[in-house]
Design an enzyme around this catalytic site. Structure first.
Site, mmCIF file in Angstrom:
data_model
loop_
_atom_site.group_PDB
_atom_site.id
_atom_site.type_symbol
_atom_site.label_atom_id
_atom_site.label_comp_id
_atom_site.label_asym_id
_atom_site.label_seq_id
_atom_site.Cartn_x
_atom_site.Cartn_y
_atom_site.Cartn_z
ATOM 1 N N ALA A 63 0.847 -1.195 0.000
ATOM 2 C CA ALA A 63 0.000 0.000 0.000
ATOM 3 C C ALA A 63 0.885 1.249 0.000
ATOM 4 C CB ALA A 63 -0.894 -0.005 1.239
ATOM 5 N N GLY A 108 0.640 -5.145 0.824
ATOM 6 C CA GLY A 108 -0.495 -5.259 -0.103
ATOM 7 C C GLY A 108 -0.117 -5.918 -1.420
ATOM 8 N N GLU A 111 -0.375 -9.448 -0.672
ATOM 9 C CA GLU A 111 -1.804 -9.756 -0.496
ATOM 10 C C GLU A 111 -2.499 -9.884 -1.858
ATOM 11 O OE1 GLU A 111 -2.091 -6.465 2.351
ATOM 12 O OE2 GLU A 111 -3.113 -7.846 3.709
ATOM 13 N N GLU A 131 4.246 -4.938 7.418
ATOM 14 C CA GLU A 131 3.405 -3.884 8.030
ATOM 15 C C GLU A 131 3.707 -3.665 9.497
ATOM 16 O OE1 GLU A 131 2.305 -6.192 5.940
ATOM 17 O OE2 GLU A 131 0.792 -5.359 4.575
HETATM 18 N N1 COA Z 1 4.568 3.203 -0.546
HETATM 19 C C1 COA Z 1 4.983 4.379 -1.067
HETATM 20 N N2 COA Z 1 6.194 4.528 -1.645
HETATM 21 C C2 COA Z 1 7.000 3.463 -1.675
HETATM 22 C C3 COA Z 1 6.626 2.220 -1.140
HETATM 23 C C4 COA Z 1 5.348 2.114 -0.557
HETATM 24 N N3 COA Z 1 4.882 0.954 -0.061
HETATM 25 N N4 COA Z 1 7.665 1.348 -1.299
HETATM 26 C C5 COA Z 1 8.641 2.041 -1.928
HETATM 27 N N5 COA Z 1 8.242 3.312 -2.148
HETATM 28 C C6 COA Z 1 8.988 4.389 -2.795
HETATM 29 C C7 COA Z 1 10.178 4.841 -1.945
HETATM 30 O O1 COA Z 1 9.749 5.766 -0.965
HETATM 31 C C8 COA Z 1 11.089 5.421 -2.962
HETATM 32 O O2 COA Z 1 10.634 6.716 -3.283
HETATM 33 P P1 COA Z 1 11.718 7.938 -3.483
HETATM 34 O O3 COA Z 1 12.462 7.550 -4.741
HETATM 35 O O4 COA Z 1 10.861 9.144 -3.653
HETATM 36 O O5 COA Z 1 12.579 7.943 -2.277
HETATM 37 C C9 COA Z 1 10.842 4.561 -4.201
HETATM 38 O O6 COA Z 1 9.579 3.906 -3.993
HETATM 39 C C10 COA Z 1 11.905 3.478 -4.375
HETATM 40 O O7 COA Z 1 11.977 2.755 -3.171
HETATM 41 P P2 COA Z 1 13.349 2.597 -2.310
HETATM 42 O O8 COA Z 1 12.968 2.389 -0.888
HETATM 43 O O9 COA Z 1 14.277 3.726 -2.608
HETATM 44 O O10 COA Z 1 13.913 1.259 -2.956
HETATM 45 P P3 COA Z 1 14.906 0.202 -2.268
HETATM 46 O O11 COA Z 1 15.275 -0.733 -3.356
HETATM 47 O O12 COA Z 1 15.966 0.902 -1.510
HETATM 48 O O13 COA Z 1 13.992 -0.561 -1.174
HETATM 49 C C11 COA Z 1 12.020 -1.754 -0.421
HETATM 50 C C12 COA Z 1 12.929 -1.354 -1.608
HETATM 51 C C13 COA Z 1 10.847 -2.487 -0.994
HETATM 52 C C14 COA Z 1 12.796 -2.640 0.538
HETATM 53 C C15 COA Z 1 11.560 -0.471 0.322
HETATM 54 O O14 COA Z 1 11.078 0.448 -0.635
HETATM 55 C C16 COA Z 1 10.465 -0.699 1.318
HETATM 56 O O15 COA Z 1 10.712 -1.202 2.399
HETATM 57 N N6 COA Z 1 9.196 -0.328 0.983
HETATM 58 C C17 COA Z 1 8.069 -0.391 1.882
HETATM 59 C C18 COA Z 1 7.558 -1.807 1.999
HETATM 60 C C19 COA Z 1 6.417 -1.868 3.006
HETATM 61 O O16 COA Z 1 6.568 -1.567 4.174
HETATM 62 N N7 COA Z 1 5.236 -2.272 2.524
HETATM 63 C C20 COA Z 1 4.053 -2.372 3.334
HETATM 64 C C21 COA Z 1 3.194 -1.181 3.148
HETATM 65 S S1 COA Z 1 1.776 -1.193 4.239
#
Ligand code: COA
Length: 257
Positions: A63, A108, A111, A131
């Site tokens: 999400a 999500g 999911e 989450e």
């Molecule tokens: N929602 C909104 N934006 C997200 C996102 C999410 N779930 N997951 C990644 N992004 C965005 C990042 O903020 C980043 O934006 P920016 O370029 O403006 O900084 C962009 O997508 C790229 O992500 P980044 O974190 O830089 O990539 P990474 O390869 O270093 O890490 C993940 C990848 C997936 C490990 C990391 O993005 C992450 O932990 N995301 C959240 C996962 C999460 O908690 N999901 C559950 C949501 S309820």
């Protein structure tokens, strides 16, 4: 549509999550457009199988967290409900669905993959329900679907730790059906879809209904539904074709009638 791209490659309908710069994070608009995209495939009789995947390096990182600060108790409930209802809808359509997990499938995103019938993942993919690390928990059906898919012990481990696991590990615990190198992912998924596309659609629809609905019924009710469904399949042209083809030692040609 802005957040997804759909492509018809009869008999396969492809749906690409298309916010690659946000790792295909799921926002309200994507929920709405996914419903429209799936509907378009459901009501097209030439489409037999639907594949959902992500553009860029992620399937979906979950999400859209950037919108969470705006949510209050009521709007959070409504957002979770709309995402969860989309997953329920995907799970219960009569056509088979495959999640082609090309990269991160988190929160999500996982999911959504779990709402599909089959998950085929690239070796490089990582899966998880992180989450808990945000002080929340899965809200698009994950707490209920994961336990049904992989059992209570591993489901609790994944949700309580929030740890990401590799595609190989996910295959070992039954979270994904198959793992292939990223370079082969599209072709392997297409081949799998084409195999399903040759099967009788009414049998597919009934198997999905019996498994998805039966799992929450008292077993005798599920078993009776299975027996009644036999009455339905024996009234189809495909049953006559399937049995005749076997007896005549030829390949059956199913029509979904
Ligand atoms: N929602 C909104 N934006 C997200 C996102 C999410 N779930 N997951 C990644 N992004 C965005 C990042 O903020 C980043 O934006 P920016 O370029 O403006 O900084 C962009 O997508 C790229 O992500 P980044 O974190 O830089 O990539 P990474 O390869 O270093 O890490 C993940 C990848 C997936 C490990 C990391 O993005 C992450 O932990 N995301 C959240 C996962 C999460 O908690 N999901 C559950 C949501 S309820």
């Amino acid at each position: 549509m802005e957040t997804i791209v759909i492509k018809k490659e009869t008999p396969i309908g492809w749906i690409y999550l298309n916010r690659p710069d946000r790792l295909n994070a799921i926002n309200q608009q994507m929920i709405k457009e996914l419903r429209q995209g799936i509907d378009e495939m459901v009501y097209d009789s030439d489409i037999k199988v639907i594949i959902i995947t992500g553009n860029g390096k992620a399937f979906s990182a979950g999400a859209d967290i950037s919108r969470f600060k705006e949510l209050n108790g009521y709007t959070a409930w409504q957002f979770a409900k709309s995402g969860r209802e989309l997953m329920d809808y995907i799970e219960n359509i009569s056509k088979p669905t495959i999640a082609m997990v090309n990269g991160y499938a988190l929160g999500g995103g996982l999911e959504l993959a779990m709402a599909c019938d089959i998950r085929i993942a690239a070796e490089e993919a990582q899966l998880g329900l992180p989450e808990i690390n945000l002080g929340i928990y899965p809200g698009f059906g994950g707490t209920q679907r994961l336990v049904r898919l992989i059992g209570k012990g591993k489901a609790l481990e994944l949700m309580l730790t929030g740890d990401r696991i590799s595609a190989k590990e996910a295959e070992k615990i039954g979270l994904v059906n198959k793992v292939v190198p990223l370079s082969n992912l599209e072709q392997e998924t297409r081949n799998f879809a084409l195999k399903l596309a040759e099967k009788p659609p009414i049998s597919i629809a009934l198997i999905k209904l019996l498994v998805n609905q039966g799992i929450d019924l008292p077993i005798l009710a599920g078993l009776n539904m299975e027996s009644l469904g036999w009455g339905v399949v024996f009234s189809t042209e495909d049953e006559k074709e399937g049995v005749s083809a076997f007896l005549e030692k030829r390949k059956a040609q199913f029509k979904g009638k």
